[in-house]
Write a protein that holds these residues in place. Structure first.
Motif, PDB file in Angstrom:
ATOM      1  N   LEU A   1       0.828  -1.203   0.000  1.00 54.94           N
ATOM      2  CA  LEU A   1       0.000   0.000   0.000  1.00 54.94           C
ATOM      3  C   LEU A   1       0.865   1.256   0.000  1.00 54.94           C
ATOM      4  CD1 LEU A   1      -2.756   1.360   0.071  1.00 54.94           C
ATOM      5  CD2 LEU A   1      -2.778   1.019   2.572  1.00 54.94           C
TER       6      LEU A   1
ATOM      7  N   TYR B   1      -6.453   3.721  -3.776  1.00 58.47           N
ATOM      8  CA  TYR B   1      -6.697   3.045  -2.505  1.00 58.47           C
ATOM      9  C   TYR B   1      -7.879   2.079  -2.632  1.00 58.47           C
ATOM     10  CZ  TYR B   1      -7.137   2.569   2.573  1.00 58.47           C
ATOM     11  OH  TYR B   1      -7.188   2.074   3.848  1.00 58.47           O
TER      12      TYR B   1
ATOM     13  N   GLY C   1      -7.959  -2.169  -2.281  1.00 57.75           N
ATOM     14  CA  GLY C   1      -8.873  -2.983  -1.477  1.00 57.75           C
ATOM     15  C   GLY C   1      -9.734  -3.901  -2.323  1.00 57.75           C
TER      16      GLY C   1
ATOM     17  N   TYR D   1      -6.764  -6.831   2.398  1.00 61.64           N
ATOM     18  CA  TYR D   1      -7.268  -5.602   3.016  1.00 61.64           C
ATOM     19  C   TYR D   1      -7.925  -5.919   4.360  1.00 61.64           C
ATOM     20  CZ  TYR D   1      -9.151  -0.951   3.453  1.00 61.64           C
ATOM     21  OH  TYR D   1      -9.418   0.307   3.912  1.00 61.64           O
TER      22      TYR D   1
ATOM     23  N   HIS E   1     -10.912   4.400   3.743  1.00 66.67           N
ATOM     24  CA  HIS E   1     -11.148   3.109   4.388  1.00 66.67           C
ATOM     25  C   HIS E   1     -12.643   2.820   4.500  1.00 66.67           C
ATOM     26  CE1 HIS E   1     -10.894  -0.285   7.059  1.00 66.67           C
ATOM     27  NE2 HIS E   1     -11.622   0.350   7.938  1.00 66.67           N
TER      28      HIS E   1
ATOM     29  N   VAL F   1     -13.938   1.710   1.080  1.00 72.34           N
ATOM     30  CA  VAL F   1     -13.533   0.333   0.760  1.00 72.34           C
ATOM     31  C   VAL F   1     -14.309  -0.660   1.619  1.00 72.34           C
ATOM     32  CG1 VAL F   1     -11.636  -1.343   0.811  1.00 72.34           C
ATOM     33  CG2 VAL F   1     -11.234   0.960  -0.061  1.00 72.34           C
ATOM     34  N   SER F   2     -14.424  -0.380   2.896  1.00 74.15           N
ATOM     35  CA  SER F   2     -15.123  -1.302   3.802  1.00 74.15           C
ATOM     36  C   SER F   2     -16.580  -1.480   3.403  1.00 74.15           C
ATOM     37  CB  SER F   2     -15.034  -0.801   5.240  1.00 74.15           C
ATOM     38  OG  SER F   2     -13.693  -0.777   5.664  1.00 74.15           O
TER      39      SER F   2
END
Length: 194
Positions: free
Chosen positions: A78, A101, A105, A112, A165, A168-169
């Motif tokens: 990353l 990013y 992921g 990830y 984040h 992506v989550s």
């Protein structure tokens, strides 16, 4: 490679040991990518590469140590992605970084997951934080500081990271439609690129 890593060893025996260590991590990650982290056991990894379990334990103290090593290597990767965006520059670096990013992921969801969501021995934001994790944050911070010199660079970096984040989550959990990801990337970029 991030430029912060050590050069390859010159001793042939050490090169073989390092190659075996990487092979073990690659196989464990491949198992996780196909079946989830619960399928990754030292016995399963050993069987998959035709080694005995004691060979795995010559390289990793435990399954948790193996998983943490995979996560640390993921942070190195990353960091390389972040540095690549920083070198490329461009008019909208945060949008580009957010996009990269998200792709990171999306390409390796189990990697990830172990970097950010699965229980490991890795600690964040303390004196015991591993160097690989620190380098990732510092690479992000360096890019943030270029565009936000008068602000709290650590705080802006944490905010940007939290946005990426979160995106992506939610994407990996199927909580937002794939068709809206690019729109969200642009929004996040706009918040920081201005």
């Amino acid at each position: 490679m991030t430029g912060q890593e050590h050069p390859p060893p010159t001793d042939p025996r050490e090169r073989r040991r390092l190659a075996r260590r990487h092979e073990i991590m690659d196989v464990a990650l491949a198992i996780a990518e196909g079946e989830g982290w619960e399928a990754v056991t030292t016995r399963r990894v050993a069987r998959s590469i035709d080694y005995s379990q004691p060979v795995i334990y010559q390289h990793f103290a435990s399954r948790d140590d193996l998983v943490a090593a995979i996560a640390r290597r993921g942070f190195d990767t990353l960091t390389g992605e972040i540095e690549s965006v920083a070198r490329a520059g461009g008019a909208r670096p945060f949008e580009g970084l957010c996009r990269r990013y998200v792709e990171f992921g999306r390409r390796r969801p189990r990697l990830y997951e172990v970097m950010f969501g699965a229980p490991t021995s890795l600690v964040f934001a303390t004196a015991d934080t591993p160097e690989e994790l620190r380098r990732t944050f510092l690479a992000l911070r360096e890019l943030v500081a270029r565009g936000h010199q008068s602000e709290d660079a650590d705080g802006v970096t944490e905010f940007f990271w939290a946005c990426c984040h979160g995106l992506v989550s939610l994407l990996l959990a199927g909580r937002i439609p794939e068709t809206r990801v690019e729109e969200h990337v642009r929004r996040i970029g706009h918040l920081l690129d201005g």
